[in-house]
Scaffold this active site. Structure first.
Site, PDB file in Angstrom:
ATOM      1  N   ASP A 189      45.664  57.129  90.757  1.00 57.03           N
ATOM      2  CA  ASP A 189      46.883  57.249  89.979  1.00 57.03           C
ATOM      3  C   ASP A 189      46.790  58.461  89.051  1.00 57.03           C
ATOM      4  O   ASP A 189      45.753  58.715  88.442  1.00 57.03           O
ATOM      5  CB  ASP A 189      47.083  55.966  89.163  1.00 57.03           C
TER       6      ASP A 189
ATOM      7  N   GLU B  40      47.992  60.200  94.024  1.00 60.51           N
ATOM      8  CA  GLU B  40      49.338  59.998  93.481  1.00 60.51           C
ATOM      9  C   GLU B  40      49.740  61.312  92.840  1.00 60.51           C
ATOM     10  O   GLU B  40      49.238  61.670  91.777  1.00 60.51           O
ATOM     11  CB  GLU B  40      49.346  58.845  92.485  1.00 60.51           C
TER      12      GLU B  40
ATOM     13  N   ASP C 104      56.870  51.360  90.419  1.00 65.39           N
ATOM     14  CA  ASP C 104      57.562  51.896  89.247  1.00 65.39           C
ATOM     15  C   ASP C 104      59.035  52.199  89.525  1.00 65.39           C
ATOM     16  O   ASP C 104      59.775  52.562  88.598  1.00 65.39           O
ATOM     17  CB  ASP C 104      56.878  53.180  88.763  1.00 65.39           C
TER      18      ASP C 104
END
Length: 504
Positions: free
Chosen positions: A298, A345, A398
């Site tokens: 991430d 990501e 998200d």
């Protein structure tokens, strides 16, 4: 041009589903590593989907269910331990589970009962005790700090370790040992919970592997300040003598946030981390590879440069980009992780330097179809711009669900999307699911909510908000193996070449 992985999970085209464990149905609260998890593996296998993506499995702060704000970057979340599996071991009984279901017994109290029962049975089964002690020794590099931190936080009444007595704050061995000696049962229980989680998770992984399903995990690049990681390894972070951060994480102002975003994680002391060849990062990724077949990093751009905000700055607008030793860290990570096992990501503001770093190390990036239809011909999320070295999503945890997103679009945006989609006649969200599966990206992942055709009420997280997140659960029976949904997915998987051949 990046070289595609020839080995590992991404050596073939695959399809997967994003569903966090807590979103599985359960009569005992959030989902766990129990019967519903095994049933979901059966659903994936029958649907031809060979990847199950989950969010971080780390222990969350009390009252804050976000898996991105953890007490430890290495430990497992004890709330994910299945009480039903503990009952099947004889460590709990039906009355215990009924009490949890009706709210008269907490899950934590039920786990304590199970831990006590497990310890009482040790005299009759010394081999079981030996297995536990061997596991504890193999994981002591993070287990000891986690147990100490959580036990001390409970005894002190706060995870804010900077407010603790200085001797505890500074982890002085005598002070720590003296306070922990007042709660020996809790210390033993915390150690056992981690072992129990690992045993249950490993069994689920093996079950999935036997059915051709790989597990895709998530590694947040930064760690929480109030965590065992920072408390026990302060020299690896940019902190002052009292443990206060000198600079914190976030991002600069943009279209969505005029003052930027302040995340408040401490920044890494990269020079000190480099002194032992990034040993802390090696251990962290090795732990993730114990848990997962494939790992998403991430906020990957933080390995190239990160936004540093002075701790006393009024907003995130006051800050600067500072370089990170991305090549050194990634070289270390790939040595222990293996080819084709990491995903970057790379959403948001991405510079050419970030793309170069990702491509140099052969890491797939992410393509989110909900971002594709702004009318810009150079939009990197448009289907024709994906490329094989990528993972495509309809949306992520998200994003709004695809149906919720579609309902918010104006007519012009909808027309732009329909002009691009190969199957505009298929109602949303399935027209976007079709587009993800037909993408050139090696892996296509669809959130479970999109498969169920759910709207915004099923959204997992809304960034920048503090309430109402991380609580969605699928209804019981939503994912039957061999049902109509599995059959529909299986046809789509087969038609788009996303059913990798099983190899022995």
């Amino acid at each position: 041009m990046s070289v595609l992985p020839k080995t590992g999970p991404l050596a073939a085209r695959r399809a997967g589903v994003l569903l966090h464990l807590t979103s599985l149905p359960s009569p005992y609260g959030p989902g766990d590593v129990g019967p519903a998890a095994y049933a979901f593996v059966d659903f994936l296998a029958s649907a031809g989907c060979s990847v199950w993506q989950v969010l971080p499995l780390v222990p969350a702060h009390a009252g804050e269910p976000s898996p991105y704000n953890a007490l430890s970057a290495m430990a497992g979340n004890p709330e994910l331990i299945s009480l039903e599996l503990l009952r099947d071991q004889g460590l709990l009984d039906d009355a215990d589970l009924a009490a949890v279901a009706d709210g008269t017994l907490t899950r934590g109290a039920a786990r304590q009962r199970a831990a006590d029962a497990w310890e009482r049975g040790g005299d009759a089964d010394p081999e079981r005790i030996d297995d536990f002690e061997l596991w504890a020794r193999e994981h002591q590099d993070w287990l000891t700090a986690y147990v100490e931190f959580v036990a001390l936080a409970e005894l002190v009444g706060s995870t804010e370790w900077r407010t603790w007595d200085p001797a505890l704050r500074d982890r002085e061995p005598t002070a720590v040992a003296e306070l922990l000696a007042t709660a020996p049962d809790r210390v033993r229980s915390l150690r056992w919970e981690q072992y129990a989680f690992d045993v249950q998770w490993t069994a689920l992984r093996e079950y999935a592997e036997e059915r051709g399903v790989l597990v895709f995990g998530d590694l947040p690049i930064f760690v929480s300040f109030d965590s065992a990681d920072v408390w026990s390894d302060r020299d690896l972070f940019e902190l002052d003598a009292t443990g206060r951060p000198t600079t914190v994480t976030g991002c600069p102002p943009d279209y969505f946030a005029a003052d930027g975003q302040r995340w408040n994680n401490p920044h890494y002391a990269w020079q000190r981390m480099a002194a032992d060849g990034f040993g802390w990062w090696r251990r962290r990724v090795l732990r993730q590879r114990e848990l997962f077949d494939l790992v998403r990093i991430d906020h990957f751009r933080g390995f190239e440069a990160a936004w540093h905000i002075p701790v006393d700055a009024p907003t995130a607008a006051t800050g600067e980009w500072l370089k990170s030793p991305g090549r050194g860290v990634l070289s270390a990570l790939l040595e222990v992780s293996g080819e084709g096992t990491l995903v970057a990501e790379d959403l948001g503001l991405i510079t050419p330097e970030v793309d170069e770093l990702r491509e140099e190390f052969g890491l797939p990036g992410m393509k989110v179809l909900q971002f594709a239809f702004d009318g810009n011909d150079d939009n990197p999320y448009l289907p024709e711009r994906h490329g094989e070295l990528s993972v495509v999503y309809t949306g992520t945890h998200d994003n709004d669900t695809t149906l919720g997103w579609w309902r918010t679009l104006d007519d012009a945006s909808r027309r732009r999307a329909l002009d691009v989609l190969a199957h505009p006649e298929v109602p949303m969200p399935w027209s976007l699911v079709h587009e993800a599966f037909r993408s050139t990206a090696r892996l296509a992942v669809v959130p479970a909510q999109d498969l169920l055709g759910l709207g915004s009420e099923a959204r997992m997280n809304t960034p920048g908000t503090a309430v109402g997140n991380w609580t969605w659960q699928a209804p019981a029976g939503a994912f039957p193996a061999g049902g109509a949904l599995a059959a529909r997915l299986r046809t789509l998987v087969d038609n788009t070449g996303r059913a990798p051949r099983r190899t022995v």
